[in-house]
Enzyme design. Structure first.
Site, PDB file in Angstrom:
ATOM      1  N   CYS A 218       0.867  -1.183   0.000  1.00 33.76           N
ATOM      2  CA  CYS A 218       0.000   0.000   0.000  1.00 33.76           C
ATOM      3  C   CYS A 218       0.904   1.233   0.000  1.00 33.76           C
ATOM      4  CB  CYS A 218      -0.977  -0.013   1.168  1.00 33.76           C
ATOM      5  SG  CYS A 218      -0.222   0.146   2.796  1.00 33.76           S
ATOM      6  N   ARG A 224      -3.436  -0.724   5.387  1.00 32.68           N
ATOM      7  CA  ARG A 224      -4.026  -1.753   4.529  1.00 32.68           C
ATOM      8  C   ARG A 224      -3.129  -2.963   4.295  1.00 32.68           C
ATOM      9  NH1 ARG A 224      -5.351   2.282  -0.255  1.00 32.68           N
ATOM     10  NH2 ARG A 224      -3.426   3.156   0.611  1.00 32.68           N
ATOM     11  N   ASP A 330      -7.741   4.156   1.406  1.00 33.97           N
ATOM     12  CA  ASP A 330      -6.804   4.341   2.512  1.00 33.97           C
ATOM     13  C   ASP A 330      -7.549   4.949   3.708  1.00 33.97           C
ATOM     14  OD1 ASP A 330      -4.667   4.804   4.165  1.00 33.97           O
ATOM     15  OD2 ASP A 330      -3.460   5.867   2.678  1.00 33.97           O
TER      16      ASP A 330
END
EC number: 2.7.7.87
Length: 360
Positions: A218, A224, A330
């Site tokens: 990520c 994440r 996000d």
């Protein structure tokens, strides 16, 4: 019947367009592959495929092999892409390797066998590769010989019976000495070699016995990708295959702990990520990974640009699990409730991923 002579080192676009036009019209053509000369038709044209069966005197119980242009086409065609298959794909595609997968499609009958398997390959011959690049064309193929007879490496060896009944011959000279493609059934574990060809058994064993590497990526490696790594380790722990699972970020300045909400929502799901320290994606991580799964399209583009040699190993997570080019947002800087929503989404995708990668 027309013969088109094409040098593999001097391919003209006009020649390829002529071949593609013929294929789209339902023609049966003889063309070179990296191993032998083959017969090919547009993969989704049943009438053309029946012509191949009739002229080869081939039984309908023997499916044709599907040639595709790249790995991304696999997602809509097969139910599973086991890690053992991914390792072989990374090593030998394009090349002389045919893999039998569990098919996600039931038709056409001439591509899917009675057990629900489908044979797929990406050949490395420049002529057939150029054909496959045209408008997403896929080819249903078989060797250019009558059933029971030997495959050919020179157009001069083509049976007069076949020559008389096909629509076009693409002559690219003699195919270099070597065996036919190796055929491996990856619908079972461990994979079974159905035909040992150009790729030897020892090479296959060496590749498939090594632990597979999975990398989640990520932006900051604090939310994440950490969640994805944690969920994968939790759910994969019951599997027999050893897998090395890591995560990283595209914009990590220095090692740091996961965000506080990441730690909290993962702890509530029985996973402790508090000891984790973020790291920036680097060449070693890329080289050690057999598949790299990113959260957003921006990560996909960054990695492909930065590590172009690894392009075929890099996927968006949802692209691989569900054939959807959708990102996972996000949660950094948002509420705990939003973190929980993202965690639930990632957990669902990881469960799908494990189903896709597992051998059984």
């Amino acid at each position: 019947m027309q013969t088109l002579r094409i040098s593999p080192s001097k391919i003209q676009q006009g020649e390829i367009e002529k071949i593609v036009k013929k294929l789209r019209e339902g023609a049966v053509i003889c063309l070179p592959t990296d191993t032998v000369y083959g017969l090919a038709v547009d993969a989704w044209n049943e009438k053309a495929a029946i012509k191949i069966y009739n002229l080869k005197k081939r039984t309908k119980e023997k499916p044709l092999i599907l040639f595709i242009k790249d790995q991304r086409h696999l997602i809509s065609l097969v139910k599973k892409i086991p890690l053992s298959a991914i390792k072989m794909i990374n090593k030998w595609w394009p090349g002389p390797l045919t893999l039998i997968f569990k098919s996600a499609i039931s038709d056409p009958w001439y591509l899917v066998n009675q057990k629900g398997g489908i044979g797929i390959r990406i050949p490395s011959h420049p002529v057939v590769n150029k054909i496959l690049q045209e408008n997403g064309l896929s080819l249903a193929t078989t060797s250019a010989n009558l059933s029971g007879e030997q495959s050919i490496k020179d157009i001069e060896e083509l049976s007069p019976i076949i020559k008389e009944k096909i629509d076009l011959i693409v002559d690219s000279g003699k195919i270099p000495p070597g065996k036919e493609s190796t055929v491996i059934d990856v619908t079972i574990s461990p994979p079974r070699i159905l035909r040992e060809g150009e790729i030897k058994r020892e090479e296959i064993t060496k590749i498939t016995k090594k632990p597979a590497g999975i990398l989640f990526v990520c932006t900051g490696n604090s939310c994440r990708s950490v969640m994805a790594e944690g969920f994968f380790k939790k759910y994969w722990s019951k599997k027999q295959n050893k897998v090395e699972i890591k995560s990283a970020g595209t914009s990590v300045g220095f090692p740091s702990s996961p965000s506080s909400y990441t730690v909290q929502v993962m702890k509530e799901r029985g996973i402790d990520v508090s000891p984790y320290q973020s790291k920036r994606v680097n060449q070693n991580l890329i080289d050690d990974s057999d598949i790299i799964l990113v959260m957003e399209e921006v990560h996909l583009y960054y990695l492909k640009r930065t590590f172009p040699e690894a392009e075929n190993k890099i996927w968006m997570l949802k692209e691989f699990t569900s054939n959807r080019k959708e990102g996972i947002p996000d949660p950094i800087g948002t509420s705990k409730a939003y973190y929980e929503k993202v965690a639930d989404e990632i957990e669902g995708e990881i469960k799908k991923l494990i189903g896709k990668l597992s051998d059984n």
